[in-house]
Design an enzyme around this catalytic site. Structure first.
Site, short mmCIF file in Angstrom:
data_model
loop_
_atom_site.label_atom_id
_atom_site.label_comp_id
_atom_site.label_asym_id
_atom_site.label_seq_id
_atom_site.Cartn_x
_atom_site.Cartn_y
_atom_site.Cartn_z
CG ASP A 109 18.88 -4.74 15.72
OD1 ASP A 109 19.87 -5.21 15.14
OD2 ASP A 109 18.56 -5.03 16.89
NE ARG A 159 20.96 -8.78 11.77
CZ ARG A 159 20.85 -7.86 12.74
NH1 ARG A 159 19.67 -7.42 13.15
NH2 ARG A 159 21.94 -7.36 13.30
P1 FAD Z 1 10.22 -19.04 12.98
O1 FAD Z 1 9.25 -18.76 11.89
O2 FAD Z 1 10.07 -18.38 14.29
O3 FAD Z 1 10.36 -20.56 13.24
C1 FAD Z 1 10.24 -21.47 12.19
C2 FAD Z 1 10.74 -22.83 12.61
O4 FAD Z 1 12.11 -22.72 13.05
C3 FAD Z 1 10.02 -23.45 13.75
O5 FAD Z 1 8.79 -24.00 13.36
C4 FAD Z 1 11.04 -24.50 14.15
O6 FAD Z 1 11.04 -25.56 13.24
C5 FAD Z 1 12.33 -23.74 14.00
N1 FAD Z 1 12.74 -23.15 15.27
C6 FAD Z 1 12.57 -21.86 15.64
N2 FAD Z 1 13.05 -21.69 16.89
C7 FAD Z 1 13.50 -22.88 17.31
C8 FAD Z 1 14.10 -23.36 18.50
N3 FAD Z 1 14.30 -22.57 19.56
N4 FAD Z 1 14.45 -24.65 18.57
C9 FAD Z 1 14.22 -25.49 17.53
N5 FAD Z 1 13.63 -25.11 16.38
C10 FAD Z 1 13.29 -23.83 16.27
N6 FAD Z 1 13.61 -9.19 13.71
C11 FAD Z 1 13.36 -7.90 13.40
O7 FAD Z 1 12.20 -7.54 13.14
N7 FAD Z 1 14.38 -6.98 13.37
C12 FAD Z 1 15.69 -7.32 13.59
O8 FAD Z 1 16.57 -6.47 13.54
C13 FAD Z 1 15.97 -8.70 13.86
N8 FAD Z 1 17.23 -9.13 14.04
C14 FAD Z 1 17.48 -10.47 14.16
C15 FAD Z 1 18.80 -10.93 14.20
C16 FAD Z 1 19.06 -12.29 14.23
C17 FAD Z 1 20.46 -12.77 14.23
C18 FAD Z 1 17.97 -13.22 14.24
C19 FAD Z 1 18.21 -14.69 14.24
C20 FAD Z 1 16.67 -12.77 14.25
C21 FAD Z 1 16.40 -11.41 14.22
N9 FAD Z 1 15.09 -10.94 14.20
C22 FAD Z 1 14.87 -9.61 13.93
C23 FAD Z 1 13.94 -11.83 14.55
C24 FAD Z 1 13.28 -12.41 13.34
O9 FAD Z 1 12.57 -11.41 12.63
C25 FAD Z 1 12.27 -13.51 13.74
O10 FAD Z 1 11.27 -12.92 14.55
C26 FAD Z 1 12.88 -14.65 14.49
O11 FAD Z 1 14.17 -14.99 14.01
C27 FAD Z 1 11.98 -15.91 14.32
O12 FAD Z 1 11.90 -16.30 12.97
P2 FAD Z 1 12.70 -17.57 12.39
O13 FAD Z 1 13.07 -17.27 10.98
O14 FAD Z 1 13.85 -17.85 13.27
O15 FAD Z 1 11.73 -18.78 12.35
#
Ligand code: FAD
Length: 280
Positions: A109, A159
């Site tokens: 991560d 990732r």
């Molecule tokens: P966002 O910008 O949060 O959301 C954009 C849009 O996505 C929303 O407006 C909506 O349309 C849609 N959406 C989001 N959530 C939902 C929901 N629950 N239901 C319906 N629509 C929704 N971050 C790190 O800093 N370090 C890591 O090691 C790390 N590992 C990760 C591993 C995985 C598998 C994932 C999925 C995320 C990880 N993250 C990590 C978190 C990541 O950085 C983001 O903070 C998090 O994924 C939110 O960003 P997003 O791209 O999903 O979209």
């Protein structure tokens, strides 16, 4: 507290390895690959780090025994990065060896910007010992373009995420538009120069762009990665279309910081929580 635990269960498997194995097997039954993480971060005491190493060794052994289709993901600061990067490296090694013996991927991560340099150092050293190590890269960081090109030139497994940590403007883009623009740019680089990368986002726009890139770069292997409890219908749809989908499954007693990050990320989650509070 009991209600909080009930709500957290949406995003956290539970407190024990048995909980993680159960949720991972349930994901497998839906055609989804599992990535399991033991919650915990920012450790400064060696005893905490050593206990975490033992926990991961038990986790790998139990995932393996249960026949889970999955990998594990570790946070560098839960394995000693804040003590010293060499110390952290030496404590990730036993986890690497166990994952390697299982033949699965060890994901690393990415945490706050202040840890990125050391995390990449650890990753590069792990990667010389085992090819199947993956690293998370954050689109919100200004340095990511350079990091990504260098890592891909050395065959890294990436990732791509937007980034979950609050950073200063010197090191990170702050607006949603800038972060989304960077995410798409890095996606394109991954499709052109990478393989076996994970597109880790729940954002419909990012998923759409990925599907477009996948058409123009047919045959490039990649997976979608999403968190436990988020966008389950979308996961099922992507599995139905023949895509590889993985679910990041966190577990452990220290779930509160992770739970708070998920709540903060999406204010609508707080509304849902309050509604279920009122509704009992
Ligand atoms: P966002 O910008 O949060 O959301 C954009 C849009 O996505 C929303 O407006 C909506 O349309 C849609 N959406 C989001 N959530 C939902 C929901 N629950 N239901 C319906 N629509 C929704 N971050 C790190 O800093 N370090 C890591 O090691 C790390 N590992 C990760 C591993 C995985 C598998 C994932 C999925 C995320 C990880 N993250 C990590 C978190 C990541 O950085 C983001 O903070 C998090 O994924 C939110 O960003 P997003 O791209 O999903 O979209």
């Amino acid at each position: 507290m009991e209600l909080l635990i009930r709500l957290a269960r949406q995003w956290v498997a539970g407190e024990t390895i048995e909980d993680a194995v159960r949720v991972a097997l349930a994901a497998n039954a839906r055609g989804i690959h599992a990535i399991v993480n033991h919650l915990g971060e920012h450790y400064r005491e060696k005893g905490q780090v050593e206990a975490t190493v033992q926990e991961y060794l038990r986790l790998v052994s139990q995932l393996r025994a249960a026949g889970v289709d999955g990998d594990v993901s570790v946070k560098p600061t839960q394995l000693g990065l804040l003590i010293d990067k060499g110390y952290a490296f030496s404590h990730i090694l036993p986890v690497l060896d166990a994952t390697k013996a299982w033949g699965r991927i060890l994901w690393v991560d990415m945490e706050a910007a202040s840890t990125v340099e050391d995390t990449i150092w650890i990753y590069e050293n792990l990667h010389t010992r085992y090819e199947r190590v993956g690293l998370c890269i954050q689109a919100n960081l200004r340095r990511t373009e350079g990091d990504l090109r260098r890592l891909l030139a050395n065959g890294a497994r990436i990732r791509l995420v937007k980034g979950a940590y609050k950073e200063t403007p010197e090191v990170a883009y702050a607006s949603r538009a800038e972060i989304d623009r960077e995410y798409v740019r890095h996606l394109e680089t991954l499709f052109k120069e990478g393989k076996d990368f994970a597109v880790a986002s729940h954002d419909g726009k990012m998923i759409e762009r990925t599907l477009e890139f996948a058409k123009t770069h047919a045959g490039v292997p990649f997976e979608f990665a999403m968190l436990q409890g988020v966008r389950d219908p979308l996961k099922a749809e992507l599995v139905g279309q023949g895509h590889l989908v993985t679910e990041y499954i966190p577990y452990g007693p220290t779930w509160l910081p992770y739970f708070s990050r998920r709540l903060r990320e999406r204010p609508r989650n707080i509304v849902t929580m309050v509604r279920s509070f009122v509704g009992g």
